[in-house]
Design an enzyme around this catalytic site. Structure first.
Site, PDB file in Angstrom:
ATOM      1  N   ARG A  65       0.830  -1.215   0.000  1.00  0.00           N
ATOM      2  CA  ARG A  65       0.000   0.000   0.000  1.00  0.00           C
ATOM      3  C   ARG A  65       0.857   1.255   0.000  1.00  0.00           C
ATOM      4  O   ARG A  65       0.441   2.314  -0.464  1.00  0.00           O
ATOM      5  CB  ARG A  65      -0.971  -0.036   1.180  1.00  0.00           C
ATOM      6  CG  ARG A  65      -2.179  -0.899   0.878  1.00  0.00           C
ATOM      7  CD  ARG A  65      -2.913  -1.330   2.112  1.00  0.00           C
ATOM      8  NE  ARG A  65      -2.310  -2.509   2.694  1.00  0.00           N
ATOM      9  CZ  ARG A  65      -2.498  -2.905   3.937  1.00  0.00           C
ATOM     10  NH1 ARG A  65      -3.262  -2.217   4.728  1.00  0.00           N
ATOM     11  NH2 ARG A  65      -1.906  -3.994   4.375  1.00  0.00           N
ATOM     12  N   GLU A 102       4.612  -9.251  14.166  1.00  0.00           N
ATOM     13  CA  GLU A 102       3.984  -9.571  15.440  1.00  0.00           C
ATOM     14  C   GLU A 102       4.503 -10.919  15.963  1.00  0.00           C
ATOM     15  O   GLU A 102       4.824 -11.061  17.128  1.00  0.00           O
ATOM     16  CB  GLU A 102       2.470  -9.600  15.257  1.00  0.00           C
ATOM     17  CG  GLU A 102       1.734  -9.340  16.544  1.00  0.00           C
ATOM     18  CD  GLU A 102       0.236  -9.286  16.306  1.00  0.00           C
ATOM     19  OE1 GLU A 102      -0.187  -9.158  15.139  1.00  0.00           O
ATOM     20  OE2 GLU A 102      -0.490  -9.387  17.306  1.00  0.00           O
TER      21      GLU A 102
HETATM   22  P1  AMP Z   1       4.007  -2.669  11.922  1.00  0.00           P
HETATM   23  O1  AMP Z   1       5.295  -3.197  11.366  1.00  0.00           O
HETATM   24  O2  AMP Z   1       3.542  -3.431  13.127  1.00  0.00           O
HETATM   25  O3  AMP Z   1       4.076  -1.173  12.182  1.00  0.00           O
HETATM   26  O4  AMP Z   1       2.882  -2.929  10.837  1.00  0.00           O
HETATM   27  C1  AMP Z   1       2.724  -2.059   9.764  1.00  0.00           C
HETATM   28  C2  AMP Z   1       2.359  -2.774   8.488  1.00  0.00           C
HETATM   29  O5  AMP Z   1       1.342  -3.743   8.702  1.00  0.00           O
HETATM   30  C3  AMP Z   1       1.837  -1.769   7.489  1.00  0.00           C
HETATM   31  O6  AMP Z   1       2.389  -2.069   6.213  1.00  0.00           O
HETATM   32  C4  AMP Z   1       0.329  -1.938   7.537  1.00  0.00           C
HETATM   33  O7  AMP Z   1      -0.205  -1.839   6.247  1.00  0.00           O
HETATM   34  C5  AMP Z   1       0.097  -3.324   8.138  1.00  0.00           C
HETATM   35  N1  AMP Z   1      -0.897  -3.309   9.254  1.00  0.00           N
HETATM   36  C6  AMP Z   1      -0.632  -3.540  10.577  1.00  0.00           C
HETATM   37  N2  AMP Z   1      -1.736  -3.482  11.333  1.00  0.00           N
HETATM   38  C7  AMP Z   1      -2.757  -3.179  10.482  1.00  0.00           C
HETATM   39  C8  AMP Z   1      -4.168  -2.940  10.650  1.00  0.00           C
HETATM   40  N3  AMP Z   1      -4.783  -2.996  11.857  1.00  0.00           N
HETATM   41  N4  AMP Z   1      -4.901  -2.629   9.548  1.00  0.00           N
HETATM   42  C9  AMP Z   1      -4.319  -2.555   8.324  1.00  0.00           C
HETATM   43  N5  AMP Z   1      -3.008  -2.766   8.099  1.00  0.00           N
HETATM   44  C10 AMP Z   1      -2.219  -3.077   9.157  1.00  0.00           C
END
Ligand code: AMP
Length: 182
Positions: A65, A102
């Site tokens: 995205r 995660e």
């Molecule tokens: P993070 O590495 O945990 O900051 O996760 C960010 C990535 O995961 C981004 O590329 C987001 O598009 C996706 N992502 C994580 N949580 C969500 C959520 N609740 N809704 C949509 N996309 C998410």
């Protein structure tokens, strides 16, 4: 800061899918925002508003995205675009970094000549949660000598601490709206 009116309009353009892709996750679906011409333009304009007039060499977008938003942002600020992808997708010589998800680790890559040392870069993705993905991207960019001016996201999930993690690395963070929880 953006006005509460703009924040509300953008928020209303995002669709939430509960329990996707797994129970307990509220998936923030930006395809509805992208499909709304007014909201899409507004989001792109607002994301880079603090850097209006600044010289930006490249916008780096995180798969997938971040490609859509980052491409529009790059056009807006008259910068080049550089993709940061999951491993194995880029055809030329790459640099690679492991980043935390995660559960467990994954790896992302960019072309070794995607940025040149000293270039001013803005990092873009749709959403920051734990910050693991964006932190990996910052490491890749800095590893090639880029000057990461900022990281910009439409959505922040502040309870997960990602934006603070990036700020602790010395990266200014811009987000347009936030949602409680995961
Ligand atoms: P993070 O590495 O945990 O900051 O996760 C960010 C990535 O995961 C981004 O590329 C987001 O598009 C996706 N992502 C994580 N949580 C969500 C959520 N609740 N809704 C949509 N996309 C998410």
């Amino acid at each position: 800061m953006i006005t509460p009116q703009i924040e509300n309009d953008l928020k209303a353009a995002i669709r939430t899918i509960p329990d996707y892709p797994k129970p307990g996750i509220m998936f923030r679906d930006i395809t509805t925002l992208l499909g709304n011409a007014r909201a899409f333009r507004r989001a792109v304009d607002e994301l880079v508003q603090p850097w209006a007039g600044a010289k930006i060499d490249k916008v780096a977008g995180i798969e997938a995205r971040g490609f859509i938003i980052g491409g529009a942002v790059a056009h807006q600020v008259s910068a080049g675009f550089v993709p940061i992808r999951k491993k194995g997708k880029l055809p030329h010589t790459t640099v690679r970094v492991a980043y935390s998800l995660e559960y467990g680790l994954d790896e992302m890559e960019m072309h070794e000549d995607g940025v040149i040392a000293g270039e001013k870069v803005i990092l873009v993705d749709d959403l920051i949660a734990t910050g693991g993905t964006a932190e990996g991207a910052v490491k890749l960019l800095r590893g090639l000598g880029a000057d990461v001016l900022a990281a910009c996201f439409i959505i922040d999930l502040p309870e997960l601490g990602g934006a603070d993690k990036l700020r602790a690395l010395g990266v200014p963070v811009r987000t347009l709206l936030s949602f409680d929880g995961h």
